[in-house]
Design a protein around this motif. Structure first.
Motif, PDB file in Angstrom:
ATOM      1  N   CYS A   1     -17.481 -32.506  -2.681  1.00  0.00           N
ATOM      2  CA  CYS A   1     -16.704 -31.985  -3.940  1.00  0.00           C
ATOM      3  C   CYS A   1     -16.801 -30.633  -4.260  1.00  0.00           C
ATOM      4  CB  CYS A   1     -16.872 -32.684  -5.617  1.00  0.00           C
ATOM      5  SG  CYS A   1     -16.524 -34.353  -5.281  1.00  0.00           S
ATOM      6  N   GLY A   2     -17.942 -30.047  -3.357  1.00  0.00           N
ATOM      7  CA  GLY A   2     -18.099 -28.560  -3.761  1.00  0.00           C
ATOM      8  C   GLY A   2     -19.088 -28.423  -4.447  1.00  0.00           C
ATOM      9  N   ARG A   3     -19.779 -29.175  -5.120  1.00  0.00           N
ATOM     10  CA  ARG A   3     -20.537 -28.949  -6.461  1.00  0.00           C
ATOM     11  C   ARG A   3     -21.854 -28.932  -5.706  1.00  0.00           C
ATOM     12  NH1 ARG A   3     -17.478 -32.568  -9.784  1.00  0.00           N
ATOM     13  NH2 ARG A   3     -18.757 -34.172  -8.932  1.00  0.00           N
ATOM     14  N   ALA A   4     -22.873 -28.286  -6.405  1.00  0.00           N
ATOM     15  CA  ALA A   4     -24.290 -28.055  -5.757  1.00  0.00           C
ATOM     16  C   ALA A   4     -25.043 -29.422  -5.835  1.00  0.00           C
ATOM     17  CB  ALA A   4     -25.021 -27.031  -6.478  1.00  0.00           C
ATOM     18  N   ASN A   5     -25.007 -30.018  -7.064  1.00  0.00           N
ATOM     19  CA  ASN A   5     -25.749 -31.228  -7.380  1.00  0.00           C
ATOM     20  C   ASN A   5     -27.116 -31.304  -7.297  1.00  0.00           C
ATOM     21  OD1 ASN A   5     -25.210 -33.856  -8.286  1.00  0.00           O
ATOM     22  ND2 ASN A   5     -24.627 -34.623  -6.234  1.00  0.00           N
TER      23      ASN A   5
END
Lengths: 197, 273
Positions: free
Chosen positions: B182-186
């Motif tokens: 999703c494009g998040r660093a997480n």
């Protein structure tokens, strides 16, 4: 084929993906040559043929190559380093067993396990399995076999001395029977290792 | 099952293929062959001549068995290639996954694994990251959260990176990223300052990351800490003082060989001091 046995302190066996300059049909031993060693004479050279360490390395390497699944690791080299701590006879068989256990411990994917067994034939034809250094020296012939674990097939044989064809078959059969004990020992020691976790 | 009738017949006793179900949880060695459940029915007693006649013979259910690490397909059987304990997981559909739980120190990159890497080189738009495999993995500067061509991430040579593999097979150079789909660093990205990075065996990492592992809960009660586990056998630990960090590193390394009682003893002794 006669070869000299050296008991040096260190053996190195390298399994690479390179090919030796001698092609597949060649049965000659390893050569090494050095030229112009001495300054005084007009010319000099030293020629080394059939060094025992190199041939032992080649035997162990070929056995490992037959068993390791190299296709799972392309463009990679697997190096096996064997150090002789003490030599009480059957050195090549011991090296083969150590190499197999080391490959299993490293998690290298293999299609079978292998083990080495040495037989010595003395002058009146009695077969001695796993001979000591003294028995090896006094034997008429010393034969070392590498066998695989799936069907006890012969992977490698290295022989020195005089023996007849029937004696060879006898030694091979005895080695196959003895390999059972070695594989059982492998299984027990690996089970012990995994039971600790 | 036809057995080769020869002098060496009795030596082959150990190498006959066994049903995978009967070997679950036991130590298996390279070279052993395992039968899948549907085959053992066909090869059971009197299989060849007396198979029960079923009316809808064509509709025999073909379950899909997934061959995990340590196993390879060999004809219609499974060949064991690594030494370890055979495990099985039964998912909702299909025949489940079989794999060999082996102890090894050397990491081989696998797609989807989260690993800790060390940046070894920066060349143009790509970082070369050492992940402990045979080749360094490549990491693009755009694979960080919020990174654009103008806004480059602040990554130097020698930094620690926590990321996951998007490409990892034997034929290609591994590639990793620090964002999820999703494009998040997480949680991924550059790991902060200080702390200690050390190496343990891959089996220990899997044990510590198991859902019901008590070791991590106990360690958490001992000191406040930050910890990152990489599937490539690397752990990064940071506590308030250097001494606490070293104690935690020693405990985690020793966990592999201790039983749970010994561990509880050590923890209680540390909690007192």
């Amino acid at each position: 084929m006669e070869e000299e046995m050296h008991t040096d302190a260190k053996i190195r066996a390298e399994i690479g993906t390179g090919c030796s300059p001698r092609g597949p049909g060649c049965s000659l031993r390893h050569f090494a040559c050095e030229q112009n060693l001495l300054s005084r004479p007009d010319g000099s050279a030293s020629f080394l043929q059939g060094v025992a360490e190199k041939s032992r390395e080649r035997l162990i390497r070929n056995t490992c190559e037959a068993v390791v699944l190299g296709t799972l690791h392309p463009r990679t080299s697997i190096t096996v380093v064997l150090q002789v701590v003490s030599n009480a006879g059957s050195l090549l068989a011991c090296c083969l067993n150590a190499a197999c256990m080391a490959l299993v411990d490293a998690g290298v994917p293999m299609r079978a396990l292998f083990c080495g067994v040495t037989c010595a034939l003395d002058s009146d034809g009695t077969l001695v399995l796993d001979p000591t250094s003294k028995q090896e020296k006094e034997a008429r012939a010393v034969l070392t076999f590498a066998l695989d674990s799936v069907e006890r097939k012969l992977l490698m044989s290295s022989t020195k001395g005089l023996y007849s064809d029937s004696e060879l078959q006898q030694c091979l059969a005895a080695a196959q029977a003895a390999s059972q004990h070695v594989f059982r020992f492998y299984r027990e020691s690996l089970q012990r290792r995994y039971s600790k976790s | 099952m036809a057995e080769p009738v020869s002098v060496a017949a009795e030596y082959l006793a150990g190498s006959r293929a066994r049903a995978a179900r009967t070997v679950l949880g036991q130590v298996v060695l390279p070279g052993e062959e395992l039968l899948l459940p549907e085959q053992e029915d066909a090869e059971g007693p009197g299989g060849a001549g007396e198979r029960p006649l079923s009316l809808n013979a064509g509709a025999r259910s073909r379950v899909r068995v997934v061959c995990g690490p340590g196993l390879r397909r060999c004809g219609d059987r499974l060949l064991v290639t690594k030494c370890g304990r055979l495990r099985h997981k039964e998912p909702g559909s299909g025949g489940g996954v079989y794999w060999v739980d082996s102890q090894q120190k050397r990491y081989v990159p696998v797609k989807g694994d989260h690993v800790i890497g060390i940046v070894t080189a920066k060349s143009g738009d790509i970082f070369k990251v050492d992940v402990g495999g045979s080749e360094p993995a490549s990491l693009s500067y755009l694979s960080f959260e919020g990174a654009t061509k103008r806004n480059r991430p602040n990554v130097q040579v020698g930094d620690l990176i926590y990321g996951q593999f998007v490409v990892a097979n034997k034929d290609m150079e591994p590639e990793m990223v620090c964002i999820d789909s999703c494009g998040r660093a997480n949680g991924m990205g550059v790991i902060g300052q200080d702390g200690l990075l050390f190496k343990v065996t891959l089996g220990l990492i899997r044990k510590l990351l198991a859902p019901d592992c008590e070791i991590i809960q106990e360690v958490g009660k001992l000191y406040p800490l930050e910890i990152v586990f990489g599937m490539n056998g690397r752990i990064w630990v940071k506590a308030k003082t250097i001494q606490q960090t070293l104690i935690l590193a020693n405990i985690l390394e020793a966990c592999e060989h201790m039983t749970s009682d010994q561990r509880k003893q050590i923890f209680s002794r540390l909690a007192e001091s």
